[in-house]
Design a protein around this motif. Sequence first.
Motif, short mmCIF file in Angstrom:
data_model
loop_
_atom_site.label_atom_id
_atom_site.label_comp_id
_atom_site.label_asym_id
_atom_site.label_seq_id
_atom_site.Cartn_x
_atom_site.Cartn_y
_atom_site.Cartn_z
N PHE A 1 0.82 -1.22 0.00
CA PHE A 1 0.00 0.00 0.00
C PHE A 1 0.85 1.27 0.00
O PHE A 1 0.32 2.37 0.00
CB PHE A 1 -0.93 0.03 1.21
N GLY A 2 2.17 1.13 0.05
CA GLY A 2 3.01 2.31 -0.11
C GLY A 2 3.89 2.69 1.07
O GLY A 2 4.58 3.71 1.01
N ILE A 3 3.87 1.89 2.13
CA ILE A 3 4.77 2.17 3.25
C ILE A 3 6.23 1.99 2.79
O ILE A 3 6.56 0.98 2.17
CB ILE A 3 4.48 1.18 4.42
N THR A 4 7.07 2.96 3.07
CA THR A 4 8.47 2.89 2.62
C THR A 4 9.45 2.70 3.77
O THR A 4 10.61 2.33 3.55
CB THR A 4 8.87 4.19 1.90
N ASP A 5 9.01 3.01 4.99
CA ASP A 5 9.93 2.96 6.14
C ASP A 5 9.22 2.29 7.31
O ASP A 5 8.09 2.65 7.63
CB ASP A 5 10.35 4.38 6.54
N ILE A 6 9.91 1.33 7.94
CA ILE A 6 9.31 0.72 9.11
C ILE A 6 10.25 0.82 10.31
O ILE A 6 11.46 0.84 10.18
CB ILE A 6 8.85 -0.74 8.87
N GLY A 7 9.63 0.91 11.49
CA GLY A 7 10.39 1.08 12.72
C GLY A 7 10.07 -0.02 13.72
O GLY A 7 8.92 -0.44 13.84
N GLU A 8 11.12 -0.48 14.40
CA GLU A 8 10.96 -1.48 15.46
C GLU A 8 11.73 -0.99 16.68
O GLU A 8 12.74 -0.29 16.54
CB GLU A 8 11.56 -2.83 15.01
N ASN A 9 11.29 -1.40 17.86
CA ASN A 9 12.03 -0.96 19.03
C ASN A 9 12.87 -2.06 19.67
O ASN A 9 13.59 -1.80 20.63
CB ASN A 9 11.13 -0.26 20.06
N ARG A 10 12.81 -3.28 19.13
CA ARG A 10 13.66 -4.36 19.66
C ARG A 10 14.53 -4.92 18.55
O ARG A 10 14.05 -5.23 17.46
CB ARG A 10 12.81 -5.49 20.22
N VAL A 11 15.80 -5.10 18.88
CA VAL A 11 16.77 -5.54 17.89
C VAL A 11 16.42 -6.91 17.33
O VAL A 11 16.47 -7.16 16.13
CB VAL A 11 18.20 -5.53 18.49
N GLN A 12 16.06 -7.84 18.24
CA GLN A 12 15.79 -9.20 17.78
C GLN A 12 14.62 -9.27 16.81
O GLN A 12 14.67 -9.96 15.78
CB GLN A 12 15.51 -10.09 18.99
N GLU A 13 13.57 -8.53 17.13
CA GLU A 13 12.39 -8.51 16.25
C GLU A 13 12.73 -7.82 14.93
O GLU A 13 12.28 -8.24 13.86
CB GLU A 13 11.24 -7.79 16.97
N LEU A 14 13.55 -6.80 15.02
CA LEU A 14 13.93 -6.07 13.81
C LEU A 14 14.74 -6.96 12.86
O LEU A 14 14.43 -7.06 11.67
CB LEU A 14 14.74 -4.82 14.17
N THR A 15 15.76 -7.64 13.39
CA THR A 15 16.62 -8.44 12.51
C THR A 15 15.82 -9.61 11.91
O THR A 15 16.02 -9.97 10.76
CB THR A 15 17.86 -8.97 13.25
N LYS A 16 14.92 -10.17 12.69
CA LYS A 16 14.09 -11.25 12.18
C LYS A 16 13.24 -10.77 10.99
O LYS A 16 13.14 -11.41 9.95
CB LYS A 16 13.18 -11.77 13.30
N LYS A 17 12.67 -9.59 11.16
CA LYS A 17 11.82 -9.05 10.09
C LYS A 17 12.64 -8.63 8.86
O LYS A 17 12.19 -8.81 7.73
CB LYS A 17 10.98 -7.91 10.63
N ILE A 18 13.84 -8.12 9.10
CA ILE A 18 14.69 -7.76 7.96
C ILE A 18 14.99 -9.02 7.13
O ILE A 18 14.94 -8.99 5.91
CB ILE A 18 16.00 -7.09 8.44
N ASP A 19 15.27 -10.11 7.82
CA ASP A 19 15.56 -11.37 7.11
C ASP A 19 14.38 -11.80 6.25
O ASP A 19 14.55 -12.33 5.16
CB ASP A 19 15.88 -12.49 8.12
N LEU A 20 13.16 -11.59 6.76
CA LEU A 20 11.98 -12.07 6.05
C LEU A 20 11.47 -11.09 5.00
O LEU A 20 10.90 -11.50 3.98
CB LEU A 20 10.86 -12.38 7.06
N ILE A 21 11.65 -9.81 5.23
CA ILE A 21 11.07 -8.80 4.34
C ILE A 21 12.09 -8.31 3.31
O ILE A 21 11.73 -7.99 2.18
CB ILE A 21 10.50 -7.62 5.17
N GLY A 22 13.36 -8.26 3.70
CA GLY A 22 14.40 -7.86 2.76
C GLY A 22 14.46 -6.37 2.50
O GLY A 22 14.02 -5.58 3.34
N ASP A 23 14.97 -5.99 1.35
CA ASP A 23 15.26 -4.57 1.13
C ASP A 23 14.13 -3.82 0.41
O ASP A 23 14.36 -2.86 -0.30
CB ASP A 23 16.59 -4.41 0.39
N ARG A 24 12.92 -4.25 0.63
CA ARG A 24 11.78 -3.53 0.04
C ARG A 24 11.50 -2.22 0.76
O ARG A 24 10.77 -1.37 0.25
CB ARG A 24 10.49 -4.38 0.15
#
Length: 199
Positions: free
Chosen positions: A19-42
């Motif tokens: 839908f057009g979101i370009t930037d996402i924010g997380e406040n925990r490192v573990q959750e962030l790295t997990k999501k980066i692995d799954l979502i990639g550089d979109r």
Amino acid sequence: MVAVTKTVDVDTINEAIDFGITDIGENRVQELTKKIDLIGDRVNYHLIGHLQTNKVKYIIDKVKLIHSLDRISLAKELDKRAKQNDLIINTLVQVNVAEEDTKFGLEVSQVLPFIEQVLAYDNIRIRGLMTMAPYTDDEVLLRKVFRTMYELKEKILSQDYENLSMDYLSMGMTNDYKIALEEGSNMIRVGSGIFGERN
Ligand SMILES: *Cc1c(COP(=O)(O)O)cnc(C)c1O
């Protein structure tokens, strides 16, 4: 706008990206790295919560912006890891304007001396300021907090520091982003307003 995706599942995040979101924010490192692995550089990734020094190495080369620079020991580690990765890490200095015990960040009066210390670190670039306002419906108080941030930004700019910019004033969440924008925010962090209440 930074869409805050803490506790949100990856399918829902991917839908938001469609839908057009370009930037996402997380406040925990573990959750962030997990999501980066799954979502990639979109999308671009932002670390918006408290950052423990021993976790810097997991995100240093993965995030566009760290919103929570609040102490020299963290600056030291960010600089060291950024050097090792041959990059410049972009950061915002977190300010606890209302001096709430429950929140991280520097007091307003500490920000200038802190910035002057951080300027000595070649691989850190300060790009602006971040705050979390108190959770309240008191519009007068909210405006005061956001205005204090705006004035602090102007004061910092007037010092003409080299290698520092005030591109971003990261303030405003679901509860208060409209007021924050009226008071000069140019980066809002919205979670439940997009994804619904968190459990
Ligand atoms: C959770 C969080 C947000 C978003 O909060 P909402 O009220 O859901 O919009 C913004 N900034 C930080 C630092 C957060 O931890």
